[in-house]
Scaffold this motif. Sequence first.
Motif, short mmCIF file in Angstrom:
data_model
loop_
_atom_site.label_atom_id
_atom_site.label_comp_id
_atom_site.label_asym_id
_atom_site.label_seq_id
_atom_site.Cartn_x
_atom_site.Cartn_y
_atom_site.Cartn_z
N ILE A 193 0.88 -1.23 -0.13
CA ILE A 193 0.19 0.10 0.16
C ILE A 193 0.80 1.44 -0.06
CG2 ILE A 193 -0.13 0.00 2.72
CD1 ILE A 193 -3.19 0.92 2.30
N ASN A 194 0.54 2.27 -0.92
CA ASN A 194 1.43 3.40 -0.93
C ASN A 194 0.53 4.84 -0.71
OD1 ASN A 194 3.56 1.93 -2.20
ND2 ASN A 194 1.94 1.27 -3.32
N ALA A 195 1.05 5.89 -0.18
CA ALA A 195 0.81 6.92 -0.32
C ALA A 195 1.47 8.18 -0.94
CB ALA A 195 0.34 7.57 1.22
N THR A 196 0.80 8.71 -2.01
CA THR A 196 1.63 9.84 -2.84
C THR A 196 1.13 10.96 -2.83
OG1 THR A 196 2.24 7.74 -4.20
CG2 THR A 196 2.71 9.96 -5.09
N TRP A 197 1.86 12.15 -2.81
CA TRP A 197 1.26 13.42 -2.72
C TRP A 197 1.56 14.12 -3.90
CZ3 TRP A 197 -0.73 16.34 1.57
CH2 TRP A 197 -0.92 17.74 1.24
N TRP A 198 0.48 14.50 -4.57
CA TRP A 198 0.82 15.29 -6.15
C TRP A 198 0.93 16.65 -5.83
CZ3 TRP A 198 -1.74 12.70 -10.85
CH2 TRP A 198 -1.97 11.42 -10.73
N TRP A 199 1.94 17.28 -6.36
CA TRP A 199 2.25 18.71 -6.39
C TRP A 199 2.05 19.11 -7.83
CZ3 TRP A 199 6.18 22.15 -7.69
CH2 TRP A 199 6.06 23.58 -7.09
N VAL A 200 1.29 19.49 -8.25
CA VAL A 200 0.99 19.89 -9.72
C VAL A 200 0.72 21.41 -10.13
CG1 VAL A 200 -0.31 19.18 -12.08
CG2 VAL A 200 -0.13 17.70 -9.69
N PRO A 201 2.02 22.18 -10.27
CA PRO A 201 1.66 23.75 -10.73
C PRO A 201 1.23 23.70 -12.07
CG PRO A 201 3.96 23.00 -10.15
CD PRO A 201 3.43 21.74 -10.34
N MET A 202 0.24 24.91 -12.11
CA MET A 202 -0.44 25.11 -13.31
C MET A 202 -0.29 26.79 -13.47
SD MET A 202 -3.87 22.73 -13.14
CE MET A 202 -3.74 21.19 -12.95
N TRP A 203 0.81 26.95 -14.08
CA TRP A 203 1.39 28.45 -14.10
C TRP A 203 1.68 28.82 -15.65
CZ3 TRP A 203 2.60 32.24 -11.03
CH2 TRP A 203 3.41 33.10 -11.46
N TYR A 204 0.99 29.88 -15.52
CA TYR A 204 0.40 30.56 -16.85
C TYR A 204 1.57 31.71 -17.02
CZ TYR A 204 -3.58 28.12 -17.57
OH TYR A 204 -4.50 26.71 -17.50
N GLY A 205 2.11 32.50 -16.15
CA GLY A 205 3.10 33.61 -16.43
C GLY A 205 2.48 34.72 -16.19
N PRO A 206 3.14 35.91 -15.80
CA PRO A 206 2.13 37.14 -15.46
C PRO A 206 2.09 37.84 -16.57
CG PRO A 206 4.58 37.39 -15.13
CD PRO A 206 4.48 35.95 -15.35
N SER A 207 2.17 37.42 -17.98
CA SER A 207 1.94 38.32 -19.20
C SER A 207 0.86 37.22 -20.03
CB SER A 207 3.01 38.67 -20.08
OG SER A 207 3.85 37.39 -20.32
N HIS A 208 0.69 36.33 -19.40
CA HIS A 208 -0.38 35.33 -20.13
C HIS A 208 -2.12 35.74 -19.77
CE1 HIS A 208 -2.41 31.71 -21.54
NE2 HIS A 208 -1.35 31.36 -22.03
N GLU A 209 -2.79 35.49 -21.10
CA GLU A 209 -4.02 35.92 -20.83
C GLU A 209 -4.85 35.26 -19.73
OE1 GLU A 209 -5.71 33.29 -24.42
OE2 GLU A 209 -5.82 35.32 -24.52
N ASP A 210 -4.45 34.08 -19.42
CA ASP A 210 -5.10 33.10 -18.42
C ASP A 210 -4.16 33.20 -16.98
OD1 ASP A 210 -7.29 32.42 -19.88
OD2 ASP A 210 -5.78 30.92 -20.74
N THR A 211 -3.42 34.40 -16.65
CA THR A 211 -2.54 34.39 -15.60
C THR A 211 -3.30 34.06 -14.51
OG1 THR A 211 -0.83 35.36 -14.23
CG2 THR A 211 -2.73 36.59 -15.34
N ALA A 212 -4.64 34.71 -14.36
CA ALA A 212 -5.55 34.56 -13.26
C ALA A 212 -5.75 33.22 -12.88
CB ALA A 212 -6.65 35.46 -13.45
N LYS A 213 -5.59 32.21 -13.75
CA LYS A 213 -5.93 30.94 -13.50
C LYS A 213 -4.98 30.08 -12.90
CE LYS A 213 -9.54 30.64 -17.25
NZ LYS A 213 -9.80 29.90 -18.50
#
Length: 215
Positions: free
Chosen positions: A178-198
């Motif tokens: 049995i295993n436990a795994t932590w997922w750290w998943v950055p979703m980074w658009y950058g300060p100049s991207h139109e979706d930066t707020a996401k």
Amino acid sequence: MDRRRLFFVLLILLLLIPVYSQDSEMPGDGAVEGEENGDAEYYRSVYELGDQVFNITAGLFIPLYYRRPGDFSTAPANLSLGGTGSIEYSSFINSNMTLGLSLKGMFAYTPNDRLLSMFPITGKLTYYITDSYPFEFPIYVHAGLCISRLESETFYGPTIMPGAGATWNMNSSWGFGINATWWWVPMWYGPSHEDTAKSRFGNFLDISLSATYHF
């Protein structure tokens, strides 16, 4: 067959592996080591350089929270419980450490019943604590690329996934754990991207059962 049914079929197959592996031990499996010293050792306690491992897992995906960049405030993940699984191959680089490749996958649903899936493709470094063999305790970290997809939207980004587990080796070939795994998943658009707020950092957890084949 939809993804939910496929996940439960894979989980059932994973649970049935121990039944079949007991009847299909490899020739020489269980051979007594150390007979010349008068002590029988049915399990080896230390792995060797070049030993290989094939591992499959299936389990539960637990969404935790998102953390926003900038103020580092948290927001709920707004996802259902989901399923996860992986296929992994690795090789021992010394008696306690393996280096290998992993292909993981998960699915979960938003409150609007939109399907989110993620597919991390990573390198994996594992350290095995084998002092209590046939029980052993792997501590590991994945690092690599994560492909995230929400219906028609696709995002490519990095991921880091630390974890730990406990494994019982039924014989010299098969182990189950049995295993436990932590997922750290950055979703980074950058300060100049139109979706930066996401932009956000996803934090998730998976709890999985594993079947390991040593060769």
